[in-house]
Design a protein around this motif. Structure first.
Motif, PDB file in Angstrom:
ATOM      1  N   ASP A  24      31.759 -10.110   6.922  1.00  0.00           N
ATOM      2  CA  ASP A  24      31.322 -10.898   5.472  1.00  0.00           C
ATOM      3  C   ASP A  24      30.928 -12.254   5.905  1.00  0.00           C
ATOM      4  O   ASP A  24      29.761 -12.727   5.291  1.00  0.00           O
ATOM      5  CB  ASP A  24      32.329 -10.915   4.436  1.00  0.00           C
ATOM      6  CG  ASP A  24      32.577  -9.181   3.886  1.00  0.00           C
ATOM      7  OD1 ASP A  24      31.906  -8.439   4.298  1.00  0.00           O
ATOM      8  OD2 ASP A  24      33.649  -9.232   3.293  1.00  0.00           O
ATOM      9  N   LEU A  25      31.620 -12.786   6.888  1.00  0.00           N
ATOM     10  CA  LEU A  25      31.223 -14.388   6.924  1.00  0.00           C
ATOM     11  C   LEU A  25      29.915 -14.426   7.484  1.00  0.00           C
ATOM     12  O   LEU A  25      29.008 -15.425   7.348  1.00  0.00           O
ATOM     13  CB  LEU A  25      32.455 -14.820   7.875  1.00  0.00           C
ATOM     14  CG  LEU A  25      32.082 -16.582   8.385  1.00  0.00           C
ATOM     15  CD1 LEU A  25      31.793 -17.395   7.189  1.00  0.00           C
ATOM     16  CD2 LEU A  25      33.132 -16.879   9.184  1.00  0.00           C
ATOM     17  N   SER A  26      29.763 -13.514   8.473  1.00  0.00           N
ATOM     18  CA  SER A  26      28.327 -13.324   9.295  1.00  0.00           C
ATOM     19  C   SER A  26      27.360 -13.132   8.354  1.00  0.00           C
ATOM     20  O   SER A  26      26.324 -13.807   8.650  1.00  0.00           O
ATOM     21  CB  SER A  26      28.702 -12.496  10.509  1.00  0.00           C
ATOM     22  OG  SER A  26      27.249 -12.266  11.156  1.00  0.00           O
ATOM     23  N   GLU A  27      27.296 -12.090   7.649  1.00  0.00           N
ATOM     24  CA  GLU A  27      26.580 -11.907   6.584  1.00  0.00           C
ATOM     25  C   GLU A  27      25.921 -12.923   5.781  1.00  0.00           C
ATOM     26  O   GLU A  27      25.004 -13.126   5.591  1.00  0.00           O
ATOM     27  CB  GLU A  27      26.927 -10.594   5.811  1.00  0.00           C
ATOM     28  CG  GLU A  27      25.889 -10.061   4.784  1.00  0.00           C
ATOM     29  CD  GLU A  27      26.316  -9.016   4.110  1.00  0.00           C
ATOM     30  OE1 GLU A  27      26.186  -9.050   2.790  1.00  0.00           O
ATOM     31  OE2 GLU A  27      27.160  -8.173   4.612  1.00  0.00           O
ATOM     32  N   GLN A  28      26.952 -13.552   5.301  1.00  0.00           N
ATOM     33  CA  GLN A  28      26.819 -14.824   4.362  1.00  0.00           C
ATOM     34  C   GLN A  28      26.200 -15.928   5.035  1.00  0.00           C
ATOM     35  O   GLN A  28      25.124 -16.388   4.511  1.00  0.00           O
ATOM     36  CB  GLN A  28      28.267 -15.192   3.561  1.00  0.00           C
ATOM     37  CG  GLN A  28      28.705 -14.340   2.502  1.00  0.00           C
ATOM     38  CD  GLN A  28      30.107 -14.512   1.850  1.00  0.00           C
ATOM     39  OE1 GLN A  28      30.503 -15.478   2.408  1.00  0.00           O
ATOM     40  NE2 GLN A  28      30.517 -13.833   1.136  1.00  0.00           N
ATOM     41  N   VAL A  29      26.574 -16.361   6.300  1.00  0.00           N
ATOM     42  CA  VAL A  29      25.767 -17.267   6.996  1.00  0.00           C
ATOM     43  C   VAL A  29      24.389 -16.923   7.329  1.00  0.00           C
ATOM     44  O   VAL A  29      23.610 -17.706   7.094  1.00  0.00           O
ATOM     45  CB  VAL A  29      26.727 -17.679   8.464  1.00  0.00           C
ATOM     46  CG1 VAL A  29      25.746 -18.527   9.292  1.00  0.00           C
ATOM     47  CG2 VAL A  29      28.090 -18.150   7.981  1.00  0.00           C
ATOM     48  N   ARG A  31      22.442 -15.009   5.383  1.00  0.00           N
ATOM     49  CA  ARG A  31      21.665 -15.198   3.990  1.00  0.00           C
ATOM     50  C   ARG A  31      21.672 -16.595   3.600  1.00  0.00           C
ATOM     51  O   ARG A  31      20.604 -16.921   3.279  1.00  0.00           O
ATOM     52  CB  ARG A  31      22.673 -14.476   3.067  1.00  0.00           C
ATOM     53  CG  ARG A  31      22.151 -13.038   2.426  1.00  0.00           C
ATOM     54  CD  ARG A  31      22.859 -12.588   1.396  1.00  0.00           C
ATOM     55  NE  ARG A  31      24.132 -12.270   1.640  1.00  0.00           N
ATOM     56  CZ  ARG A  31      25.429 -12.244   0.980  1.00  0.00           C
ATOM     57  NH1 ARG A  31      25.057 -12.322  -0.231  1.00  0.00           N
ATOM     58  NH2 ARG A  31      26.637 -11.776   1.495  1.00  0.00           N
ATOM     59  N   LEU A  32      22.697 -17.195   4.105  1.00  0.00           N
ATOM     60  CA  LEU A  32      22.463 -18.909   3.879  1.00  0.00           C
ATOM     61  C   LEU A  32      21.271 -19.194   4.824  1.00  0.00           C
ATOM     62  O   LEU A  32      20.359 -20.113   4.083  1.00  0.00           O
ATOM     63  CB  LEU A  32      23.938 -19.674   3.912  1.00  0.00           C
ATOM     64  CG  LEU A  32      23.783 -21.135   3.943  1.00  0.00           C
ATOM     65  CD1 LEU A  32      23.288 -21.259   2.260  1.00  0.00           C
ATOM     66  CD2 LEU A  32      24.979 -21.518   4.259  1.00  0.00           C
ATOM     67  N   VAL A  33      21.273 -18.868   5.952  1.00  0.00           N
ATOM     68  CA  VAL A  33      20.322 -19.556   6.867  1.00  0.00           C
ATOM     69  C   VAL A  33      18.948 -19.021   6.491  1.00  0.00           C
ATOM     70  O   VAL A  33      18.152 -19.899   6.326  1.00  0.00           O
ATOM     71  CB  VAL A  33      20.550 -19.079   8.509  1.00  0.00           C
ATOM     72  CG1 VAL A  33      19.397 -19.209   9.184  1.00  0.00           C
ATOM     73  CG2 VAL A  33      21.774 -19.660   8.770  1.00  0.00           C
ATOM     74  N   ARG A  34      18.943 -17.826   5.899  1.00  0.00           N
ATOM     75  CA  ARG A  34      17.510 -17.080   5.277  1.00  0.00           C
ATOM     76  C   ARG A  34      16.971 -18.059   4.412  1.00  0.00           C
ATOM     77  O   ARG A  34      16.107 -18.367   4.035  1.00  0.00           O
ATOM     78  CB  ARG A  34      17.585 -15.776   5.164  1.00  0.00           C
ATOM     79  CG  ARG A  34      17.310 -14.937   6.465  1.00  0.00           C
ATOM     80  CD  ARG A  34      17.074 -13.540   6.227  1.00  0.00           C
ATOM     81  NE  ARG A  34      18.418 -12.911   5.771  1.00  0.00           N
ATOM     82  CZ  ARG A  34      19.218 -12.271   6.127  1.00  0.00           C
ATOM     83  NH1 ARG A  34      19.131 -12.223   7.421  1.00  0.00           N
ATOM     84  NH2 ARG A  34      20.152 -11.659   5.548  1.00  0.00           N
ATOM     85  N   ALA A  35      17.967 -18.151   3.288  1.00  0.00           N
ATOM     86  CA  ALA A  35      17.510 -19.020   2.163  1.00  0.00           C
ATOM     87  C   ALA A  35      17.283 -20.330   2.356  1.00  0.00           C
ATOM     88  O   ALA A  35      16.312 -20.797   1.928  1.00  0.00           O
ATOM     89  CB  ALA A  35      18.866 -19.103   1.326  1.00  0.00           C
ATOM     90  N   GLU A  36      17.832 -21.002   3.554  1.00  0.00           N
ATOM     91  CA  GLU A  36      17.409 -22.511   3.755  1.00  0.00           C
ATOM     92  C   GLU A  36      16.142 -22.400   4.584  1.00  0.00           C
ATOM     93  O   GLU A  36      15.293 -23.224   4.087  1.00  0.00           O
ATOM     94  CB  GLU A  36      18.554 -23.113   4.763  1.00  0.00           C
ATOM     95  CG  GLU A  36      19.715 -23.163   4.203  1.00  0.00           C
ATOM     96  CD  GLU A  36      19.643 -24.557   3.208  1.00  0.00           C
ATOM     97  OE1 GLU A  36      18.738 -25.463   3.348  1.00  0.00           O
ATOM     98  OE2 GLU A  36      20.260 -24.451   2.069  1.00  0.00           O
ATOM     99  N   ILE A  37      15.689 -21.541   5.129  1.00  0.00           N
ATOM    100  CA  ILE A  37      14.563 -21.244   5.774  1.00  0.00           C
ATOM    101  C   ILE A  37      13.482 -21.117   4.583  1.00  0.00           C
ATOM    102  O   ILE A  37      12.310 -21.608   4.979  1.00  0.00           O
ATOM    103  CB  ILE A  37      14.274 -20.341   6.921  1.00  0.00           C
ATOM    104  CG1 ILE A  37      15.114 -20.688   8.164  1.00  0.00           C
ATOM    105  CG2 ILE A  37      13.061 -20.008   7.190  1.00  0.00           C
ATOM    106  CD1 ILE A  37      15.235 -19.570   9.322  1.00  0.00           C
ATOM    107  N   GLU A  38      13.589 -20.283   3.757  1.00  0.00           N
ATOM    108  CA  GLU A  38      12.767 -20.015   2.819  1.00  0.00           C
ATOM    109  C   GLU A  38      12.460 -21.454   1.932  1.00  0.00           C
ATOM    110  O   GLU A  38      11.327 -21.592   1.836  1.00  0.00           O
ATOM    111  CB  GLU A  38      13.161 -18.981   1.744  1.00  0.00           C
ATOM    112  CG  GLU A  38      12.942 -17.636   2.536  1.00  0.00           C
ATOM    113  CD  GLU A  38      11.658 -17.308   2.727  1.00  0.00           C
ATOM    114  OE1 GLU A  38      10.636 -17.505   2.191  1.00  0.00           O
ATOM    115  OE2 GLU A  38      11.659 -16.831   3.929  1.00  0.00           O
ATOM    116  N   LEU A  39      13.567 -22.043   1.690  1.00  0.00           N
ATOM    117  CA  LEU A  39      13.282 -23.320   0.953  1.00  0.00           C
ATOM    118  C   LEU A  39      12.410 -24.290   1.667  1.00  0.00           C
ATOM    119  O   LEU A  39      11.770 -24.938   1.114  1.00  0.00           O
ATOM    120  CB  LEU A  39      14.753 -23.789   0.656  1.00  0.00           C
ATOM    121  CG  LEU A  39      14.700 -25.365   0.045  1.00  0.00           C
ATOM    122  CD1 LEU A  39      14.215 -24.898  -1.422  1.00  0.00           C
ATOM    123  CD2 LEU A  39      16.155 -25.534  -0.152  1.00  0.00           C
ATOM    124  N   ALA A  40      12.615 -24.493   3.151  1.00  0.00           N
ATOM    125  CA  ALA A  40      11.998 -25.170   3.836  1.00  0.00           C
ATOM    126  C   ALA A  40      10.554 -25.059   3.938  1.00  0.00           C
ATOM    127  O   ALA A  40       9.544 -25.869   3.881  1.00  0.00           O
ATOM    128  CB  ALA A  40      12.443 -25.223   5.186  1.00  0.00           C
TER     129      ALA A  40
END
Length: 143
Positions: A24-29, A31-40
């Motif tokens: 779960d931690l790996s999945e959430q991290v 998702r967080l990285v993908r979201a940060e990349i999309e924001l950038a």
């Protein structure tokens, strides 16, 4: 009745294995990285559009500045034509423009000549001196 507003069951959390928690931690991290990349990406895209608009406006201003220069030249000719024949006024303004063009071209050519060759002369010389010093140290250490 269990729903989204219900309190989490402490026994259910205790039943989760360490492997499941790490998954779960790996999945959430991820998702967080993908979201940060999309924001950038969104931020960069917005800034690129803004820069493109600014560049287009600068080009338009440059084109209009050329028209202003033409109008200024015509005004100078017409102003001189009030005291001189029109052909002489046009000739004088043309000769002044040729003189200004020659001076600017000469200054620009000297600047370009000074910049050539575009290689780091001091850095190249320093690198050569360093190589010589290292060769001297190596050959001095062999004796």
């Amino acid at each position: 009745m269990t729903g989204p507003s219900a309190a989490p069951d402490p026994t259910a959390a205790a039943d989760r294995t360490l492997g499941r928690l790490l998954s779960d931690l790996s999945e959430q991290v991820s998702r967080l990285v993908r979201a940060e990349i999309e924001l950038a990406k969104a931020e960069i895209t917005g800034r690129a559009k803004q820069a493109g608009l600014g560049a287009g406006l600068l080009v338009a201003a440059g084109v209009l500045a050329l028209y202003v220069l033409g109008a200024l030249i015509a005004t100078a000719i017409l102003g001189l034509a009030t005291v001189l024949p029109a052909w002489l006024a046009a000739l004088i303004v043309t000769l002044v423009l040729i003189l200004v063009t020659a001076v600017l071209g000469g200054i620009g050519a000297k600047q370009v000549q000074r910049a050539n060759p575009p290689q780091p002369v001091r850095a190249t010389e320093q690198a050569r001196l360093t190589v010589e010093a290292l060769k001297g140290a190596v050959s001095g250490g062999n004796h």
